[in-house]
Each structure stands twice: as C-alpha cells, then as structure tokens.
Design an enzyme around this catalytic site. Structure first.
Site, short mmCIF file in Angstrom:
data_model
loop_
_atom_site.label_atom_id
_atom_site.label_comp_id
_atom_site.label_asym_id
_atom_site.label_seq_id
_atom_site.Cartn_x
_atom_site.Cartn_y
_atom_site.Cartn_z
N SER A 1 7.41 -12.49 -5.50
CA SER A 1 6.13 -12.38 -4.55
C SER A 1 4.88 -12.04 -5.44
O SER A 1 3.83 -12.24 -4.63
CB SER A 1 6.58 -11.02 -3.83
OG SER A 1 7.63 -11.05 -2.88
N LYS B 1 -0.13 -6.62 -6.83
CA LYS B 1 0.87 -7.12 -5.81
C LYS B 1 2.21 -6.88 -6.69
O LYS B 1 2.38 -6.99 -8.01
CB LYS B 1 0.94 -8.30 -5.89
CG LYS B 1 1.93 -9.24 -4.82
CD LYS B 1 1.73 -8.64 -3.48
CE LYS B 1 2.85 -9.25 -2.66
NZ LYS B 1 4.06 -8.52 -2.78
N THR B 2 3.39 -6.18 -6.18
CA THR B 2 4.72 -6.24 -6.68
C THR B 2 5.37 -7.53 -6.36
O THR B 2 5.11 -8.18 -5.51
CB THR B 2 5.37 -4.98 -6.14
OG1 THR B 2 5.36 -5.22 -4.72
CG2 THR B 2 4.82 -3.67 -6.64
N GLY B 3 6.50 -7.65 -7.10
CA GLY B 3 7.49 -8.71 -6.79
C GLY B 3 8.78 -8.26 -7.49
O GLY B 3 9.05 -7.63 -8.39
#
Length: 621
Positions: A425, A563-565
């Site tokens: 992501s 932003k995480t993923g």
C-alpha cells in the site's frame, strides 16, 4: 525458494548457450590452444555453473526475461480473505491514522508449479546421491580387495617413473582383478590401482633390461620393449596426480548431481573429461622423444578394448569411449612440440576466451535474475550505521533515516535496507499522483463512487475521496485509477520516476501486491525526497494533494506524513512497511521501516517500531 527454481531453470538456458559458445570458440582456436589450455577452459564453465548460487547484482536480468514473468505473476489473486492492522497504542491520539486494510493474496498456481519443479529437482539430486553412494561402496570394496603390487619389474618401473617426474610423495600402487584400466584415486592420499590382466599380458621372455644411464645418476633407469606400454600408462596416471585432476573430478561429480537434468551440461562435462585425457597425453608426450609418439599412440590402440569406461566417478584413469580414444589417437598423431609463437598465440586465445566467458557470469545469477538488491552508491553518501536491533526484536528488517538539512543518512542493517520487496500500500502515494497528473482525479474533486461490491471492510463500502481512500487504504480506489490509466501509462510513469525495479509485468491490478514491482527501503526514502521536492516535474498542486492525503498528525514538534503497507500471502502478514517524513521548524526527516516474517509482519507493527525510534531520537513526540 520457488522463485529460485524458476530462475535457476531459466539460467540453464543461458548455461546451455554459453556451453555452445565455448565449444565454438574451442573449435575456432583449436590450432592455437594447447591440449592443456583447452582443458583449463572447462574450469571457467565449472565456475559459471556455480554462479546461479552466488548473489551477483550487475545485470537487469528481470528485463531480459520480463515476458517469462507469468511464472510469478499467475500467483496473484484474491482469496477473499482479509487482514486488518491497527496500532494498539497510538502516540498521536488519533486512533484511525495508522489503520491499514489489506487483502491476502494467494501463492497460487506458480507456487504449486514452483514447488513441483523444486521437488523434482531435489528428487533427482537424491537419486544421483544414491548412485554416488553405490560408487563409493564399490570403491571401498576395491580398496579392501586390492593388494600392494608385488611384480618386481613393474615396481622398479614405477619407481623409475616417480623419479623421472620428480615426485617425492609416497603414492602406493596396488594390483586388482576388478579393474580393466589403471586409475588413480584420492586427492590428499592418492593411490594407484593397476589391473592384474595387464600384468599377465606382459611377456617376461621379451624383456630386456638395459641400463641406459650412469648408475650414479639413475640406478632405476629401464628400457625394455615389453614394459614400454606399462611405463606409458604409469606416466599417464602420475600426470593426473601432478595436475591435481582428482579435484576436478570431484567438481565434475558435484556438477552432474546439481545439473542432473541438463543434457547439455552432461555433454560438456564429458568433453571436459576427454580434454583432460588429451591434456594428460600431451604432458606425457612432452616427456618423450619424437620416436616414442607412435609407441604411445599404439598403446592406446592396443588397449582400447580393454580400458573400457570407468564405473567409479571418483577415479581418474586412462579410460574413455571409443570416440574419445579415436580423438586422442589423432591428437597424438598430429602432435608437435609447440614453438614460442604458438605458445603466445595460445595464451592470447585463452585470455580472450576467459574474458568473454567471465563477462557472461552475472547473467546466470538467480539473485540477479530477480534484481533483488538496489545498487546504492553509499560511498558518495554520509552514512551512519544505527544499532536498532532492540526495537526490531525477532523481526528481520531495516530502518532508514535521512536528515535533509545535514544530508546525513542513518541506516540499520544496510543489507536488508537495499533489499527490494513489494511496496504494497505504500505505492498508493505514487499511484494517486499518476491519477492526478492524468486528470482522472483532481485536488478539488477526487471522489470515486463505490461500485456496490461488498468488501470485507466497512470503510471500503462507501464512496471515497483521495484522503479517505489513503486513510483506509482502499484498494479498489487506486485500482480504479490504474484501470483508467492503462498498463502502458502506469509503466511509463513508473519508469519516469524510477520506482524500484520498475517491473509491472504482473499486470493490472496486482503488480504492487506481493508481485513483480519491488522497492528497497533506501529507494523508498529517495523517492520521498524527490516527491517532497517535486523532482518529478509534476504539477505542484498535484504533489501537494498527495502530501495532504498522507498527512497523519500535527503537534508542537511538527507534522508527520506517512503511509503503511502490509503484504499478506495465504492469510499471513509477511511484509510490513511504514514510510514517510517529519517536518519540523528547522528540518525535515525522511524515514522508511520494513519488517519481514512468516507471520505478523504488518504495516502497523512497522509503524510502531518507527514511532518508538523517532521518539527516542527526539524527532517526533
């Protein structure tokens, strides 16, 4: 490991081509290369056979074989299972900003295919090992049944050969009824086995013992017509010892085990063994006078039917197929003592061939095949090593921090920090930017209507804007952007910004979900710096829209963006990301954290580690 076997098989196509090239070069330079040089060229092949297991990183092999990527790409498909990650304790007071929703992908058909191929390869190796054990047992039986050679004249002849070749090591010689050809076995403790039937064929009545040298010089010097063929055979076996051919034999056996499925490799190894015997013949001929060349060739002809192919792979002997015998005899018939000019030409041809084959080595690396590491020019950077092992615990991972004001990098585990993994992501920042540039969405109107499909997260089952889609990591929103962009535009944009390995061959909409597109933590930070400075040359308002969408929290310290993923395969979180930057009054800090594990490697856990590190460094409170 399944990726390895696919790339290993692809490497074998190149190996087969290189073998063809080597044989062509040997044929082209056959009049310049000596027998020994032709044999030594095969050692380059043995080195190349090891390359697929060595992490070379100097070619973009994935681009060469991008059309073969379906082996990997076929694996990415939704399973209908979902994973949700959320920090247990949010240091900002906002309980939603680190939510990251992801759908698990399946290892799918390529994993099954890869596992089947891997199983077949390993099964073949085990079968080869069984044959090797049987050969070893035959050798042990041979050792137990053999007796020290008792024939006095042949023993005297053997000592003369040792003396003539200036070999001082004690190499015992044994007689045996279980061999058709003499052979030498062992690397550190060599021993020669001599067939009894060759001793029986020796006619003592025709033996004439002559002392051709002064007794003080060499009391063992013999010259007998009946013993001459046996002398040639003993010299041949001792040449194998002098040139350490037993070691090459072990390497050949190992190559046959690993490459049991490749007939071209087997053909090459057989040619190598033939060239070894030719080289050994040449070394013996160098010890003889010209009048003896014909006698040596006649020895091979006389014993051709008796010295059949050896059944013990550990041994080095005089044997070979009839075709190989014919080639050796022709070589002996055409042999001339090499002139200085021919030696120089041979050396030049050898060096040219060596350079050519060595330059092809990186193509064969299965590690290079995946372009798995970013080749970062760290020597030109101000880099500090960080010890953050206590933060990562049992996770395999890395942390990259870049101080923009001071132009200083801090890195924990630089090897992992250069390792490329799927962005998951975290890629959505750039996907949104591409959509903004193409006008699919705009900073003023980024709304997309929900298509009514029931997703496993309630946050996804509603109309979305860029901000809400980024906050809840709504896959369908960004996949909708990709669909309108089209594969060609997506690929062009990724190449324009130089994103990771730039590989979109998995196709829409899965290329960034544990598939073909990969990026390293170091590259993540470099991309963030370029995004922050708009080094891409995009519309400034579009860049600002993306920045606003990843704004996580404001405090007295400054503002944090990120932003995480999460990469989830077969319901296991195997890849966790948290990337972003912190703006303070006087500086900006860019960061990327990545963790990997068999399970529980989520973006939220990567974020938790990052927030602890930034807090302890007094960058963010």
């Amino acid at each position: 490991m399944t990726d390895f076997i696919i790339h290993f098989l692809i490497s074998n196509l190149f190996i087969s081509g290189i073998i063809g090239l080597l044989m062509a070069v040997k044929h082209l330079f056959r009049n310049s290369l000596s027998g020994r040089m032709q044999y030594h060229l095969w050692f380059l092949l043995l080195g190349l056979l090891a390359v697929p297991f060595i992490p070379l990183r100097s070619v973009r092999f994935s681009r060469i074989f991008s059309r073969l990527a379906f082996f990997q790409n076929f694996s990415v498909s939704y399973t209908g299972n979902a994973a949700r990650e959320q920090m247990t304790a949010d240091p900002t007071g906002n309980m939603d900003w680190l939510n990251d929703f992801t759908l698990s992908v399946s290892s799918g058909t390529s994993s099954v295919t890869g596992n089947i191929l891997l199983g077949i390869w390993i099964a073949g190796i085990l079968v080869m090992v069984v044959f090797l054990v049987k050969a070893f047992l035959r050798l042990q039986n041979l050792k137990q049944s053999a007796l020290p050679l008792q024939h006095p004249k042949i023993r005297r002849l053997y000592h003369e050969c040792l003396h003539e070749m200036k070999i001082t090591k004690n190499i015992p010689i044994y007689s045996t009824a279980f061999l058709k050809s003499p052979m030498i076995v062992g690397l550190l403790r060599p021993r020669i086995y001599f067939p009894i039937h060759l001793i029986s064929d020796y006619d003592e009545n025709e033996t004439e013992i002559k002392n051709t040298q002064k007794p003080s010089c060499n009391p063992y010097r013999l010259e007998t017509s009946g013993l001459r063929p046996i002398r040639y055979m003993l010299l041949h076996e001792l040449q194998h010892y002098r040139h350490k051919d037993a070691l090459a034999n072990y390497l050949i056996v190992l190559a046959r085990i690993i490459y049991w499925f490749n007939p071209v490799v087997w053909l090459a190894l057989r040619e190598m063994q033939c060239d070894r015997e030719v080289a050994c013949d040449t070394s013996v001929l160098n010890m003889l006078d010209g009048d003896s060349y014909g006698d040596y060739g006649n020895t091979l002809i006389s014993f051709a039917e008796k010295i059949s192919h050896a059944s013990i792979p550990f041994a080095v002997n005089l044997s070979g197929t009839m075709t190989q015998m014919k080639r050796r005899i022709m070589n002996i018939a055409a042999y001339e003592t090499p002139t200085l000019k021919k030696k120089l030409k041979g050396m030049a041809a050898f060096l040219l061939t060596s350079v050519l084959l060595t330059s092809l080595a990186p193509i064969l690396s299965t590690y290079a095949a995946e372009d798995s590491h970013y080749r970062w020019k760290s020597s030109s950077k101000n880099v500090t090593s960080l010890d953050l092992s206590s933060y990562f615990g049992e996770y395999e991972g890395s942390f990259v921090l870049y101080n923009l004001e001071q132009d200083v990098w801090g890195i924990y585990d630089i090897e992992h920090a250069s390792l490329r993994r799927s962005p998951d992501s975290t890629y959505k920042m750039y996907d949104a930017l591409f959509g903004l540039e193409e006008g699919i969405i705009t900073p003023e109107d980024s709304k997309m209507e929900w298509d009514g499909e029931n997703y496993p997260f309630k946050e996804w089952n509603a109309d979305q804007t860029l901000t809400s889609a980024m906050r809840s990591s709504v896959n369908w929103y960004f996949q909708g952007i990709d669909k309108q962009l089209g594969s060609a535009s997506v690929k062009n944009y990724i190449q324009k910004i130089g994103y990771g390995n730039e590989n979109t061959e998995a196709g829409l909409p899965f290329y960034w979900l544990e598939s073909s597109l990969k990026i390293s933590p170091i590259e993540q930070v470099e991309q963030l710096v370029r995004l922050y400075n708009n080094a891409f040359g995009f519309q400034p308002e579009n860049v600002e829209a993306v920045k606003d969408s990843i704004c996580l929290s404001l405090s007295e310290t400054g503002t944090i963006y990120g932003k995480t993923g999460t990469g989830s395969i077969d319901d296991s979180n195997v890849n966790g990301w948290f990337v972003g930057y912190v703006e303070t009054a006087g500086n900006t800090y860019f960061f990327a954290a990545n963790i990997g594990a068999g399970a529980d490697a989520s973006g939220a856990n990567a974020a938790e580690i990052t927030m602890s590190v930034l807090s302890d460094m007094n960058i963010w409170k």
